[in-house]
Scaffold this active site. Structure first.
Site, PDB file in Angstrom:
ATOM      1  N   ARG A   1      -1.114  -1.994  -7.274  1.00  0.00           N
ATOM      2  CA  ARG A   1      -1.030  -3.327  -5.817  1.00  0.00           C
ATOM      3  C   ARG A   1      -1.924  -4.306  -6.963  1.00  0.00           C
ATOM      4  O   ARG A   1      -1.658  -5.203  -6.586  1.00  0.00           O
ATOM      5  CB  ARG A   1      -1.990  -2.146  -4.404  1.00  0.00           C
ATOM      6  CG  ARG A   1      -2.191  -3.837  -3.878  1.00  0.00           C
ATOM      7  CD  ARG A   1      -2.156  -2.874  -2.375  1.00  0.00           C
ATOM      8  NE  ARG A   1      -3.331  -3.581  -1.249  1.00  0.00           N
ATOM      9  CZ  ARG A   1      -2.847  -5.179  -0.674  1.00  0.00           C
ATOM     10  NH1 ARG A   1      -1.117  -4.225  -0.621  1.00  0.00           N
ATOM     11  NH2 ARG A   1      -3.086  -4.829   0.406  1.00  0.00           N
TER      12      ARG A   1
ATOM     13  N   ARG B   1       1.219  -1.667   0.270  1.00  0.00           N
ATOM     14  CA  ARG B   1       0.369   0.349   0.075  1.00  0.00           C
ATOM     15  C   ARG B   1       1.045   1.150  -0.518  1.00  0.00           C
ATOM     16  O   ARG B   1       1.836   1.206   0.631  1.00  0.00           O
ATOM     17  CB  ARG B   1      -1.110  -0.035   1.298  1.00  0.00           C
ATOM     18  CG  ARG B   1      -1.993  -0.879   1.524  1.00  0.00           C
ATOM     19  CD  ARG B   1      -2.750  -1.338   2.679  1.00  0.00           C
ATOM     20  NE  ARG B   1      -3.785  -2.587   2.820  1.00  0.00           N
ATOM     21  CZ  ARG B   1      -3.221  -3.324   4.046  1.00  0.00           C
ATOM     22  NH1 ARG B   1      -2.057  -3.585   4.150  1.00  0.00           N
ATOM     23  NH2 ARG B   1      -4.147  -4.294   3.469  1.00  0.00           N
TER      24      ARG B   1
ATOM     25  N   LYS C   1      -1.430  -2.382   7.831  1.00  0.00           N
ATOM     26  CA  LYS C   1      -3.055  -2.540   8.569  1.00  0.00           C
ATOM     27  C   LYS C   1      -2.824  -3.392  10.044  1.00  0.00           C
ATOM     28  O   LYS C   1      -2.515  -4.766  10.254  1.00  0.00           O
ATOM     29  CB  LYS C   1      -4.379  -3.079   8.044  1.00  0.00           C
ATOM     30  CG  LYS C   1      -4.282  -1.796   6.780  1.00  0.00           C
ATOM     31  CD  LYS C   1      -5.689  -2.065   6.451  1.00  0.00           C
ATOM     32  CE  LYS C   1      -6.202  -1.679   5.262  1.00  0.00           C
ATOM     33  NZ  LYS C   1      -7.221  -1.316   4.314  1.00  0.00           N
TER      34      LYS C   1
ATOM     35  N   HIS D   1      -4.097  -8.864   3.313  1.00  0.00           N
ATOM     36  CA  HIS D   1      -5.072  -9.102   3.386  1.00  0.00           C
ATOM     37  C   HIS D   1      -5.618  -9.799   4.896  1.00  0.00           C
ATOM     38  O   HIS D   1      -5.031 -11.029   5.247  1.00  0.00           O
ATOM     39  CB  HIS D   1      -5.169  -9.776   2.390  1.00  0.00           C
ATOM     40  CG  HIS D   1      -5.725  -9.062   1.554  1.00  0.00           C
ATOM     41  ND1 HIS D   1      -5.428  -9.037   0.059  1.00  0.00           N
ATOM     42  CD2 HIS D   1      -5.540  -7.376   1.196  1.00  0.00           C
ATOM     43  CE1 HIS D   1      -6.227  -8.643  -1.184  1.00  0.00           C
ATOM     44  NE2 HIS D   1      -5.548  -7.407  -0.277  1.00  0.00           N
TER      45      HIS D   1
ATOM     46  N   TYR E   1      -9.330 -10.927  -7.257  1.00  0.00           N
ATOM     47  CA  TYR E   1      -8.196 -10.555  -8.001  1.00  0.00           C
ATOM     48  C   TYR E   1      -8.248 -12.439  -8.951  1.00  0.00           C
ATOM     49  O   TYR E   1      -7.985 -11.680 -10.485  1.00  0.00           O
ATOM     50  CB  TYR E   1      -6.450 -11.013  -7.992  1.00  0.00           C
ATOM     51  CG  TYR E   1      -6.537  -9.565  -7.241  1.00  0.00           C
ATOM     52  CD1 TYR E   1      -6.201  -8.425  -7.485  1.00  0.00           C
ATOM     53  CD2 TYR E   1      -6.635  -9.587  -5.592  1.00  0.00           C
ATOM     54  CE1 TYR E   1      -6.484  -7.218  -6.654  1.00  0.00           C
ATOM     55  CE2 TYR E   1      -6.182  -8.657  -4.810  1.00  0.00           C
ATOM     56  CZ  TYR E   1      -6.064  -7.026  -5.469  1.00  0.00           C
ATOM     57  OH  TYR E   1      -6.429  -6.058  -4.651  1.00  0.00           O
TER      58      TYR E   1
END
Length: 309
Positions: free
Chosen positions: A258, A160, A184, A281, A290
């Site tokens: 990304r 990211r 994250k 993720h 994807y």
């Protein structure tokens, strides 16, 4: 908030405490804290309009009428889904802290967001982007060296933009060609990168960074023209500007690179679990989009090429 009116003291205090809980205890990002706090402030405003001044007066009917009002104002499904999620997190917290007698949000349904497939670059477009950046960097200009390294690393790793600008020089393991990324929720992961990215990073660190860096940059891997840590806005501008020079390419930002990295990995034979780990993720379901991108691209190619399509 959807209104400018002031909240009663008890409700305003609950919103402030909830924000502190998200930041300090749940370690949510500044963006998430801001979004969830705004959502809950909107909910508290709605509660006030119903004539209620305490969190304990919140019930399922109030939650549902709040979301219904958001829907009639034309909020997107994605926004409604996020606001429902924020409400559930808030009511769970309020119940644990004694502000609510029961967790009234636990049975609140989430409006399903329509999931659109992200735009990605084709392999040839990605190669053109990187080749053009490499050609520009060959002049030794520090900004061109930085932009080349930035683009190569984004495409090589799928990290990211916030993760990119947060990198320090020591996060690179040049010998093993991996980078340590803080994602994250402050979750750390190690992501590999290839030879082109390694060469671009080496040139940036040897020649470009020393020319731009000032003491204010600290250990930052990427530096702006003022000698400080590169900010996300500048990184986005770099990607958009460079992509405008690629004929036929969609106008993508760092997140588009990304998406592109993930799609190309899967098309190249990488398994879904590995891509999930690389992207950071939390859910495999997030990564599965994807596979749909790859299938859609295959379907379009079939329709264009097969005489019986």
């Amino acid at each position: 908030m959807d209104a400018d009116e002031d909240l009663p003291e008890a409700l305003a205090g609950a919103v402030a405490e909830f924000a502190r809980h998200l930041a300090a205890e749940r370690n949510r990002s500044e963006h998430t804290v801001r979004a969830y706090t705004g959502d809950v402030a909107s909910l508290m405003t709605h509660l006030t309009r119903l004539g209620r001044t305490e969190v304990g007066q919140l019930d399922l009917a109030a939650l549902r009428s709040w979301l219904a009002g958001q829907s009639t104002r034309g909020r997107s499904r994605a926004t409604l889904a996020r606001r429902a999620s924020a409400a559930r997190v808030f009511t769970a917290w309020a119940h644990r802290t004694g502000l609510l007698g029961e967790d009234v949000g636990s049975v609140l349904a989430t409006p399903k967001a329509r999931r659109t497939l992200p735009e990605v670059l084709r392999a040839g477009e990605a190669a053109t982007l990187m080749d053009a950046a490499a050609d520009d960097a060959s002049d030794g200009d520090p900004v061109n060296l930085r932009d080349h390294a930035l683009l190569e690393l984004l495409y090589a790793t799928g990290i990211r933009v916030g993760e990119l600008v947060g990198l320090d020089v020591d996060d690179l393991d040049e010998g093993r060609r991996v980078v340590r990324v803080l994602g994250k929720g402050s979750k750390e992961r190690t992501v590999p990168y290839g030879v082109p990215a390694a060469e671009a990073l080496d040139a940036w660190l040897r020649t470009g960074r020393p020319a731009l860096s000032t003491p204010a940059a600290g250990p930052a891997l990427f530096v702006g023209v003022r000698g400080r840590r590169l900010d996300q806005r500048t990184a986005r501008t770099v990607v958009h500007r460079r992509l405008r020079a690629v004929s036929g390419a969609p106008d993508l930002g760092p997140h588009g690179l990304r998406h592109t990295a993930a799609t190309h990995l899967l098309e190249g034979g990488a398994d879904l679990r590995s891509v999930q780990e690389l992207l950071g993720h939390a859910s495999l379901g997030t990564t599965q989009i994807y596979t749909h991108v790859s299938v859609e691209r295959l379907r379009k190619a079939y329709q264009q090429a097969h005489p019986r399509a």
